[in-house]
Structure formats: C-alpha cells, structure tokens
Design an enzyme around this catalytic site. Structure first.
Site, PDB file in Angstrom:
ATOM      1  N   GLU A  66       0.863  -1.064  -0.184  1.00 57.72           N
ATOM      2  CA  GLU A  66       0.264  -0.186  -0.353  1.00 57.72           C
ATOM      3  C   GLU A  66       0.903   1.986  -0.237  1.00 57.72           C
ATOM      4  OE1 GLU A  66      -3.292  -3.355   2.220  1.00 57.72           O
ATOM      5  OE2 GLU A  66      -2.178  -0.717   3.610  1.00 57.72           O
TER       6      GLU A  66
ATOM      7  N   GLU B 142      -7.538   4.699   4.405  1.00 56.81           N
ATOM      8  CA  GLU B 142      -7.492   4.164   3.773  1.00 56.81           C
ATOM      9  C   GLU B 142      -7.761   4.759   2.373  1.00 56.81           C
ATOM     10  OE1 GLU B 142      -6.708   0.869   3.731  1.00 56.81           O
ATOM     11  OE2 GLU B 142      -7.699  -0.118   5.925  1.00 56.81           O
TER      12      GLU B 142
HETATM   13 ZN    ZN Z   1      -3.965  -2.471   4.656  1.00 62.98          ZN
END
Ligand code: ZN
Length: 376
Positions: free
Chosen positions: A171, A337
C-alpha cells in the site's frame, strides 16, 4: 532487440511464464514471503518500443482481493517519476493489460512504488529540520532499522499525536501520504503547522514494514506475518516492527493515532473507526464526527459516504492497530484507507489515485488535526 522482463530490484515482483509472443505475454504474481497473499506486482520490460503488447497476469484470480481488479487500471512509467494508467481488464481470473510502449524500457506496477531509497531520502531530509529528530527504535527481522521521527519540542503537557503507515507494504500510497504530511509539518512558513506544533508533539513511523516493502510483498513482513493483526501481543521474533513501535508508544503516550493504508476494492478515501471497542463513548463519537467534517472541508478527496461497515458495540477486533491503540490508550484512533483505483467522486482518467493526490491528502491532515486539538 530481444524482449525481456525482470523484477530483480527493490519491491520488484513478477514471474515470467511466457514471453515469446508480445501480444500474449503470460506472467504470474509471486506470493508474499512465507504467505499465500498475492496482489502487488512491479516489473521492468525492455525491448518493446512501438510493439503492441498484451500482458496477462494469469493468477490474478488467486489475489488477496480479486474484487480489486474490477475497474482497476495498472500503472506504467518510463522514468519512475510520472506514473500513468494503461488499459486493463479482468476476466475469468486473468488481469490483462494492453499497451504499446513509446520507449525501449517501461516499468509496470500495481501502484506507483515508493522505494526503500526514497524512504531513506524522506527520513534523512526530515532530520535536517531543527524541529525533527530521526531515531532507530529497533530492527526488522532482516536487520534493517525501524525509523522513527519525533517532531516538536517534546514538552510533556502537549498532546501526543501518532501517525504510522505502510504496515501493509504494497500500500505504497500510505508512504506518499506520509511524505506530504512530513514536508508540511516541518514547514516553518506554514501557520497551520506552526499552530499545531504549539499544541502537540508528533510521532511518525513512515514505513512500518521495510522488509516487506523491499521484498515486493502486498501484506506481510519477511516472516510472513500480517503486522496489522499483531497489536495485542506483538512478538519480538516474528513481528518486531509492531513490538518496538508499541513499546515506544507506551513510553511516550498517545492522545491520537492514525494508521495509514490503501484499500484494494473501494474507489474512495475513507476512515475506519473504533466504534466497536469496549471503551468507545460519546466523546470519541463526537471527535469522529468533527474530525471527518473538518477533513472533508479541507480536502474534498476525503468522504464518509462509502467505507467499511461500522463494528457493532464491543465487536471490534483488538488485534488491529487502530482499535487496539484506541482501547489501550483510551484515545481517538483511526485507520485511513486510500484507493488503488481512484476517487470516483473526483476521477482522474490519466493517473487514477496518484502519489500527488496522496501527498496532498497527507498535507491536509495538518488542518484536520488542528481543528480537533482542543477536544482531544
Ligand atoms: Zn492495509
């Protein structure tokens, strides 16, 4: 020129199955180290200038989040600075990308990478500021330093704000976010940053999973451990990254925590909260609302219509970082997120969600934090 594909570099990940036909190049994503997870890919192709290429990732259906491939576009770059989307489709478990490179060498990745060398540049640049100290608080399982930035004057009656990123190494948008946050908070010409540091000290771990980042993993460290399930009982052998960071958190204390991630599926930025922890209360509920209200105004890339379902009271998984820390320190703690795809509310058909947008979201956290300082 012969067509070649390689991934033998920092964060590289691909297995070449067949490269004989440019219009049917067959590739596999390698599994994370000691793990079944797979999704992150990053490779270099040479010798394909002006050649119509079609790459098929033939094991994409075995990915950790196959729904992440719907409406997804792979990223490509010639200089590893500017990354752009290429036509990508997902059908019958195969992710296909069609692309005619304009130069001899092109890089293709799941998302714009953030390399270990870039990480070292970031933390070492930060230490040049008189506001910031760079410390090593422990070692990863492969013996690399866990870098920790202390920002402010350490005066003890100030609020203690923590932001950590990239427990899941694939990520990479999480570390682009940290870059934006770090540059802004250290900008002594920025009144919001100066005001925030009058009220708070800031503690940052820009990359929680250095080994996994270098290994080209999506989710785990070099031992195959998902760090974001280790917060109840971190293990010095298998999850030293969490062990040492949590130890430092206990030593310093905490009034706020943000744990920064990317989400494979949803095409939005969103916060996942701590509604399900035992000590969730009215004060934390009001903080959640005002933090989001202010952040949305400061940066409309943030939104709260789409996200994960909220946990029922008492049902939170306390092995997860933000929930564990919210309970342990009785403080406001959240998970951020960001999308791998794009923000569908403000789409960008060329870049998708990008390093630049991640950086700006990181910058905007400064004002979102300033807005809740007196209520923490
Ligand atoms: Zn994650």
């Amino acid at each position: 020129m012969t067509l070649t594909i390689s991934s033998n570099f920092d964060a590289g990940n691909i297995e070449v199955v067949s490269i004989e036909k440019p219009n049917n190049i067959q590739l596999k994503i390698e599994k994370d180290t000691h793990s079944e997870f797979l999704q992150w890919f990053y490779f270099r192709m040479q010798g394909a200038k002006d050649l119509a290429c079609k790459f098929n990732l033939i094991n994409a259906g075995e990915a950790a989040y196959p729904e992440g491939w719907d409406s997804y576009h792979a990223r490509a770059s010639y200089d590893r600075v500017i990354w752009f989307q290429i036509p990508t489709s997902y059908k019958n478990g195969i992710l296909s990308m069609e692309f005619t490179p304009k130069f001899d060498t092109v890089y293709i990745a799941y998302f714009a990478p953030f390399s270990y060398e870039q990480h070292l540049d970031l933390v070492n640049h930060a230490q040049l500021s008189s506001l910031c100290r760079l410390e090593t608080i422990g070692e990863t399982t492969q013996g690399r330093p866990i870098d920790f930035l202390r920002i402010g004057d350490d005066v003890s009656n100030k609020k203690k704000l923590w932001v950590i990123a990239r427990q899941h190494p694939g990520e990479t948008m999480a570390e682009w976010f940290m870059l934006g946050l770090i540059y802004r908070i250290l900008d002594e010409e920025d009144a919001s940053s100066v005001s925030l540091l009058e009220k708070a000290n800031i503690y940052l771990v820009p990359n929680m999973n250095i080994d996994g980042s270098i290994l080209g993993n999506l989710r785990v460290n070099a031992k195959g451990v998902n760090l974001n399930r280790e917060w109840t009982t971190p293990d010095i052998e298998n999850s030293p990254e969490v062990y040492y960071v949590k130890k430092k958190m206990k030593e310093i204390g905490m009034d706020f925590n943000l744990d920064v991630h990317g989400d494979e599926g949803l095409p939005y930025n969103f916060i996942s909260g701590i509604e399900g922890i035992p000590s969730f209360n009215d004060k934390l509920s009001k903080l959640t609302d005002s933090f989001m209200r202010n952040w949305k105004i400061n940066n409309p890339d943030m939104q709260d219509v789409h996200g994960y379902p909220k946990n029922e009271p008492g049902k939170a998984n306390l092995n997860i970082c933000s929930k564990n820390l919210g309970e342990e320190f009785k403080c406001f703690s959240q998970t951020l997120e960001m999308p791998f795809k794009q923000n569908d509310n403000i789409p960008d058909s060329v870049a998708g969600w990008s390093p630049e947008r991640s950086i700006k979201l990181g910058e905007s956290l400064v004002v979102a934090l300033l807005s809740i300082m007196d209520d923490l």
